[in-house]
Design an enzyme around this catalytic site. Structure first.
Site, mmCIF file in Angstrom:
data_model
loop_
_atom_site.group_PDB
_atom_site.id
_atom_site.type_symbol
_atom_site.label_atom_id
_atom_site.label_comp_id
_atom_site.label_asym_id
_atom_site.label_seq_id
_atom_site.Cartn_x
_atom_site.Cartn_y
_atom_site.Cartn_z
ATOM 1 N N ASN A 1 40.114 90.476 37.126
ATOM 2 C CA ASN A 1 39.731 89.614 37.595
ATOM 3 C C ASN A 1 38.536 89.542 38.641
ATOM 4 O OD1 ASN A 1 41.223 91.289 39.364
ATOM 5 N ND2 ASN A 1 42.104 89.420 40.508
ATOM 6 N N TYR B 1 60.383 86.933 78.031
ATOM 7 C CA TYR B 1 59.421 88.216 78.203
ATOM 8 C C TYR B 1 58.714 88.484 76.635
ATOM 9 C CZ TYR B 1 61.025 88.877 82.807
ATOM 10 O OH TYR B 1 61.593 88.427 83.970
ATOM 11 N N ALA C 1 53.020 95.046 27.317
ATOM 12 C CA ALA C 1 52.944 96.247 28.264
ATOM 13 C C ALA C 1 51.510 96.636 28.278
ATOM 14 C CB ALA C 1 53.768 97.432 27.884
ATOM 15 N N ARG D 1 53.530 103.413 77.436
ATOM 16 C CA ARG D 1 54.249 104.087 76.691
ATOM 17 C C ARG D 1 54.220 103.983 75.198
ATOM 18 N NH1 ARG D 1 59.846 103.025 78.937
ATOM 19 N NH2 ARG D 1 60.615 104.192 77.420
#
Length: 455
Positions: free
Chosen positions: A372, A107, A366, A19
């Protein structure tokens, strides 16, 4: 020599999960950032079992890999044919041969059972040979019914085999059982498959035990603890239950959640007291946030550590390996990955800091980017204490900027900058008087001529 009250854990994880409409084994689908099986194992392992056996079936190798990644000591049995829960438990018997302590059956697709509930079952073993976990169901439906007389459990009846009178019972079976291991396997030997589904039901062991003169009892828990995941809808429901629990725990532990219903935790999120979490924050796996930090709105954190008094966001992303120091600030539209941001340092807006170390009280302007990646390998950037990185600086790693050094706005830094130095790496500005007007006039002429030709 095994102590009499030693515990073995048997986790059933062999279901097909049709399901779920997925190629992946059902128990590997994730809840709060961890596979369902990991949740079941965590609950059971909280009781410190001496042995753990996972019974796999569909996708057994993938299930084995996960289980042994969690703990290499976990043993895996394979149920080649899914012939019922009693048959599944029987597959663990060869691995537990000679084990004389208790056995707890859980379970892998039931991820919400609490360790406290399992401790209550262990305590109940002192007064009964067999303990079953039950719950009062709002809509009993397909659940097996627990037939009790006083504190004694007489038998379990599957819904498809129940009489009309038995179907009116609301005390239902979770499937979780605990018994002395040799007794459990002995009972399973007598289980038959003369039922509507032709399966070997683990539930039948109660009636068999009673017929032998053994005692059985029920430990009750909330219905939501027993929620089994068999579909995407049930997975979503389990996620909602998990998140509701974790939000309540966070509030109880002294965390401020401004809009609790919009905050999402992972299975291992750790948050200290007096942390403030604003709306629409997501914690992925591996996050620790220390006392007094603030996580502002619309931030996403994963695999990171945030120290005391740090401020993250709004709209920040912390990726694995981000280490944010005390009082540091990581602001809006900033991404940090595999990098240490030192105490009091500021990366306030529109920047990417990856594979880097930013020193104490440094200021990152900013638009700063640590470049990198060269297409093959990652390289590291080091920024010293109290350095000032001007807006729109590109730091081409590997590169070092010394303590109290500066970079001019718009610079592309490809060489190390010594302590206290100012680095300027940009083309000299030239001014061409009147050229802008002449250029725009020329472009408009070209556009007009093109429009005439097309007309």
């Amino acid at each position: 020599m095994v102590l009499p009250m030693a515990l073995s854990l048997i986790v059933l994880a062999a279901g097909l999960g049709t399901r779920m409409k997925s190629e992946k084994p059902k128990v590997l689908h994730e809840l709060a950032g961890a596979p369902l099986l990991a949740h079941a194992l965590a609950a059971g392992r909280a009781l410190e079992p001496a042995r753990v056996v996972v019974v796999a079936g569909h996708g057994a190798e993938a299930v084995r890999a996960l289980a042994q990644e969690i703990d290499p000591a976990i043993e895996v049995a394979v149920q080649e044919q899914q012939l019922g829960t009693a048959h599944a438990v029987a597959q663990a018997r060869p691995l537990l041969e000679g084990f004389a302590g208790d056995a707890l059956v859980l379970y892998g697709d039931t991820p919400l059972v609490r360790p406290e509930t399992l401790e209550a079952m262990r305590a109940a073993r002192g007064r009964a040979d067999l303990v079953v976990l039950g719950f009062e169901a709002a809509e009993p439906g397909r659940y097996g019914r627990l037939v009790v007389e006083g504190d004694a459990l007489e038998r379990i009846v599957e819904a498809k085999d129940a009489s009309p009178e038995e179907l009116r019972i609301t005390l239902c079976n979770s499937g979780v059982v605990m018994a002395d291991a040799p007794t459990l396997f002995s009972l399973i030997e007598e289980v038959g498959n003369d039922n509507a589904a032709g399966e070997y039901y683990l539930t039948d062991i109660v009636a068999i035990a009673r017929a032998r003169g053994l005692t059985a009892t029920v430990v009750r828990c909330d219905e939501e603890e027993t929620l089994g995941v068999n579909s995407r809808a049930e997975l979503a429901r389990a996620e909602a239950v998990f998140q509701r629990r974790r939000r309540a725990e966070a509030l109880e532990d002294g965390v401020t959640l401004v809009a609790p219903e919009t905050v999402f935790f992972s299975f291992d999120t750790v948050i200290g007291r007096d942390v403030v979490v604003e709306p629409n924050v997501v914690f992925g796996p591996g996050v620790t946030v220390e006392t007094g930090a603030q996580i502002r709105a619309f931030s996403h954190l994963e695999g990171c550590h945030v120290s005391d008094g740090a401020v993250i966001g709004p709209f920040a992303r912390l990726r694995p390996g981000a280490e944010i120091g005390e009082g540091a600030k990581v602001g809006n539209f900033v991404e940090v990955k595999a990098a240490e941001i030192g105490p009091g340092a500021k990366v306030n807006h529109l920047s990417y800091i990856g594979d880097a170390a930013v020193g104490e009280a440094a200021n990152i302007g900013a638009g700063t980017i640590t470049c990198n990646y060269d297409g093959v390998m990652k390289h590291r950037t080091e920024i010293g204490a109290r350095a000032f990185i001007g807006s729109d600086t590109m730091l081409v790693a590997p590169v070092k900027v010394g303590a109290e050094a500066m970079t001019a706005s718009g610079s592309v830094i490809t060489e190390d900058v010594p302590e206290g130095a100012l680095a300027i790496a940009r083309a000299r500005q030239e001014v061409k008087p009147g050229l802008a007007r002449r250029l725009m006039a020329r472009l408009r002429q070209i556009k007009a001529r093109k429009a005439e030709q097309e007309g």
